[in-house]
Design a protein around this motif. Structure first.
Motif, PDB file in Angstrom:
ATOM      1  N   UNK A   1      59.535  17.593  23.438  1.00 53.66           N
ATOM      2  CA  UNK A   1      60.557  18.225  22.610  1.00 53.66           C
ATOM      3  C   UNK A   1      61.295  19.286  23.434  1.00 53.66           C
ATOM      4  N   UNK A   2      62.614  19.144  23.536  1.00 55.59           N
ATOM      5  CA  UNK A   2      63.427  20.132  24.237  1.00 55.59           C
ATOM      6  C   UNK A   2      63.525  19.958  25.733  1.00 55.59           C
ATOM      7  N   UNK A   3      62.935  18.904  26.277  1.00 55.42           N
ATOM      8  CA  UNK A   3      62.933  18.738  27.734  1.00 55.42           C
ATOM      9  C   UNK A   3      64.341  18.545  28.287  1.00 55.42           C
ATOM     10  N   UNK A   4      65.087  17.609  27.705  1.00 50.53           N
ATOM     11  CA  UNK A   4      66.449  17.363  28.183  1.00 50.53           C
ATOM     12  C   UNK A   4      67.366  18.542  27.939  1.00 50.53           C
ATOM     13  N   UNK A   5      67.147  19.251  26.834  1.00 52.41           N
ATOM     14  CA  UNK A   5      67.964  20.430  26.527  1.00 52.41           C
ATOM     15  C   UNK A   5      67.742  21.522  27.565  1.00 52.41           C
ATOM     16  N   UNK A   6      66.493  21.700  27.963  1.00 49.52           N
ATOM     17  CA  UNK A   6      66.179  22.693  28.994  1.00 49.52           C
ATOM     18  C   UNK A   6      66.750  22.275  30.335  1.00 49.52           C
ATOM     19  N   UNK A   7      66.691  20.990  30.644  1.00 46.71           N
ATOM     20  CA  UNK A   7      67.309  20.496  31.886  1.00 46.71           C
ATOM     21  C   UNK A   7      68.792  20.849  31.913  1.00 46.71           C
ATOM     22  N   UNK A   8      69.476  20.629  30.803  1.00 41.17           N
ATOM     23  CA  UNK A   8      70.903  20.970  30.735  1.00 41.17           C
ATOM     24  C   UNK A   8      71.140  22.440  31.060  1.00 41.17           C
ATOM     25  N   UNK A   9      70.300  23.293  30.499  1.00 42.27           N
ATOM     26  CA  UNK A   9      70.447  24.730  30.748  1.00 42.27           C
ATOM     27  C   UNK A   9      70.217  25.056  32.218  1.00 42.27           C
ATOM     28  N   UNK A  10      69.228  24.414  32.815  1.00 45.09           N
ATOM     29  CA  UNK A  10      68.982  24.651  34.236  1.00 45.09           C
ATOM     30  C   UNK A  10      70.167  24.253  35.091  1.00 45.09           C
ATOM     31  N   UNK A  11      70.749  23.112  34.777  1.00 40.30           N
ATOM     32  CA  UNK A  11      71.938  22.649  35.515  1.00 40.30           C
ATOM     33  C   UNK A  11      73.083  23.643  35.361  1.00 40.30           C
ATOM     34  N   UNK A  12      73.369  24.030  34.132  1.00 40.62           N
ATOM     35  CA  UNK A  12      74.482  24.950  33.892  1.00 40.62           C
ATOM     36  C   UNK A  12      74.220  26.322  34.510  1.00 40.62           C
ATOM     37  N   UNK A  13      72.978  26.802  34.422  1.00 40.16           N
ATOM     38  CA  UNK A  13      72.649  28.102  35.007  1.00 40.16           C
ATOM     39  C   UNK A  13      72.835  28.073  36.515  1.00 40.16           C
ATOM     40  N   UNK A  14      72.422  26.981  37.156  1.00 33.93           N
ATOM     41  CA  UNK A  14      72.579  26.867  38.607  1.00 33.93           C
ATOM     42  C   UNK A  14      74.048  26.781  39.005  1.00 33.93           C
ATOM     43  N   UNK A  15      74.840  26.025  38.240  1.00 29.17           N
ATOM     44  CA  UNK A  15      76.268  25.941  38.532  1.00 29.17           C
ATOM     45  C   UNK A  15      76.944  27.295  38.338  1.00 29.17           C
ATOM     46  N   UNK A  16      76.501  28.024  37.317  1.00 26.10           N
ATOM     47  CA  UNK A  16      77.036  29.383  37.118  1.00 26.10           C
ATOM     48  C   UNK A  16      76.683  30.281  38.305  1.00 26.10           C
ATOM     49  N   UNK A  17      75.431  30.221  38.738  1.00 29.16           N
ATOM     50  CA  UNK A  17      74.994  31.045  39.867  1.00 29.16           C
ATOM     51  C   UNK A  17      75.786  30.724  41.127  1.00 29.16           C
ATOM     52  N   UNK A  18      76.182  29.471  41.275  1.00 32.76           N
ATOM     53  CA  UNK A  18      76.938  29.044  42.458  1.00 32.76           C
ATOM     54  C   UNK A  18      78.434  29.326  42.323  1.00 32.76           C
ATOM     55  N   UNK A  19      78.850  29.854  41.174  1.00 32.31           N
ATOM     56  CA  UNK A  19      80.272  30.090  40.952  1.00 32.31           C
ATOM     57  C   UNK A  19      81.069  28.819  40.814  1.00 32.31           C
ATOM     58  N   UNK A  20      80.406  27.738  40.370  1.00 32.98           N
ATOM     59  CA  UNK A  20      81.037  26.426  40.335  1.00 32.98           C
ATOM     60  C   UNK A  20      81.548  26.020  38.955  1.00 32.98           C
ATOM     61  N   UNK A  21      81.409  26.881  37.951  1.00 38.13           N
ATOM     62  CA  UNK A  21      81.860  26.515  36.609  1.00 38.13           C
ATOM     63  C   UNK A  21      83.344  26.828  36.417  1.00 38.13           C
TER      64      UNK A  21
END
Length: 307
Positions: A246-266
């Motif tokens: 439960x929530x595995x894919x949702x957490x993956x999405x957050x990790x992807x978005x958080x990493x892209x934010x950290x990279x200034x790529x959003x």
């Protein structure tokens, strides 16, 4: 700031009472809600938009968002009831029975759409809220309104049982939204439901031809990949003891978005020119965060210091 737009509901998870009887326990959840929570816990600037009830269960949802550092100013509050999903677990895999008629989330309309501040640079959309009107059309209208100036990411998070009898309309909506999205995430099961059988990379490239710049594909316990017109990068999943998914894919999405934010790529330009290193970092954070979520009961994403 990343604005997650979609369902918030109460997951009733199977438990055993102190008397040894089968029972259900309420947990705040919903695919897009979970992503907003995970983003806040990972330290990314996170906000949430949805129809949320003023009832007792709605207060649980709002309080859970605040506790995970999620901005709640865009919630559309009403006196309609909260959506409830009863969860059945078989070998850790979840199936759902949804109770959604006339709820605060489902009855969301275009009149509820917020005027977003400039700081909101990314919209994340998906989940079961894209099945039933008026909410489904409302979220589609939000993406159409803002996709020219803001990055949009879509994860349909397909629940075949929930869309039975509505497949034609639902497929058409998902196709329209995917075509407007910059980033698309699909599980391998979702990918094949939408595109049929075939090589995942080839199927993802077919999606890219319609407009998106990158497709992320989760492959369960194996790991996840990112596919662009010229790149195909795979990161293996961490091996953990799975309590439930439960929530595995949702957490993956957050990790992807958080990493892209950290990279200034959003940004529009940023997601159109993602480097191998940035994609690898996004896959890595997504899979590491998801590994923590599946190692404990329910959708309970990790805080940054747990990684």
């Amino acid at each position: 700031m990343i604005l997650s737009c979609g369902e918030a509901l109460i997951d009733m998870l199977p438990r055993t009472s102190t008397l040894g009887e089968a029972c259900f326990s309420p947990y705040a959840g919903g695919a897009v809600f979970n992503t907003a929570i995970a983003l806040g816990r990972l330290g990314a600037p996170s906000a949430f938009f949805s129809g949320v009830s003023n009832d007792m269960l709605g207060e649980i949802l709002a309080d859970s968002l605040t506790a995970s550092k999620v901005d709640t100013r865009h919630l559309a509050r009403s006196d309609r009831p909260t959506t409830v999903a009863f969860v059945k677990l078989v070998n850790g895999q979840a199936t759902y029975a949804f109770y959604d008629e006339g709820t605060a989330g489902r009855m969301l309309s275009t009149a509820d759409l917020p005027d977003l501040p400039e700081e909101v640079d990314t919209l994340f959309l998906g989940g079961i809220c894209l099945v039933n009107d008026p909410a489904a059309s409302t979220y589609e209208a939000l993406q159409a309104r803002d996709c020219a100036t803001r990055v949009t990411m879509v994860d349909p998070n397909i629940r075949p049982g929930f869309i039975a009898g509505k497949e034609t309309e639902y497929r058409a909506r998902i196709e329209r939204m995917v075509a407007k999205a910059d980033v698309v995430k699909l599980s391998d099961e979702d990918l094949h439901w939408l595109e049929g059988q075939g090589d995942p990379t080839a199927l993802a490239r077919g999606i890219l031809a319609r407009g998106p710049k990158v497709v992320f594909i989760t492959e369960g316990a194996n790991g996840a990949r990112a596919v662009t017109a010229t790149q195909d990068i795979f990161v293996a999943a961490q091996k953990v003891t799975v309590v439930d998914t439960v929530g595995a894919g949702d957490t993956f999405n957050a990790g992807v978005l958080a990493a892209l934010h950290q990279a200034g790529a959003l940004t529009k330009a940023g997601v159109a020119a993602l480097s191998d290193a940035t994609l690898t970092a996004a896959l890595s954070l997504g899979t590491r965060a998801a590994a923590v979520t599946v190692s404990r009961a329910g959708a309970n994403p990790p805080w940054a210091n747990e990684l």
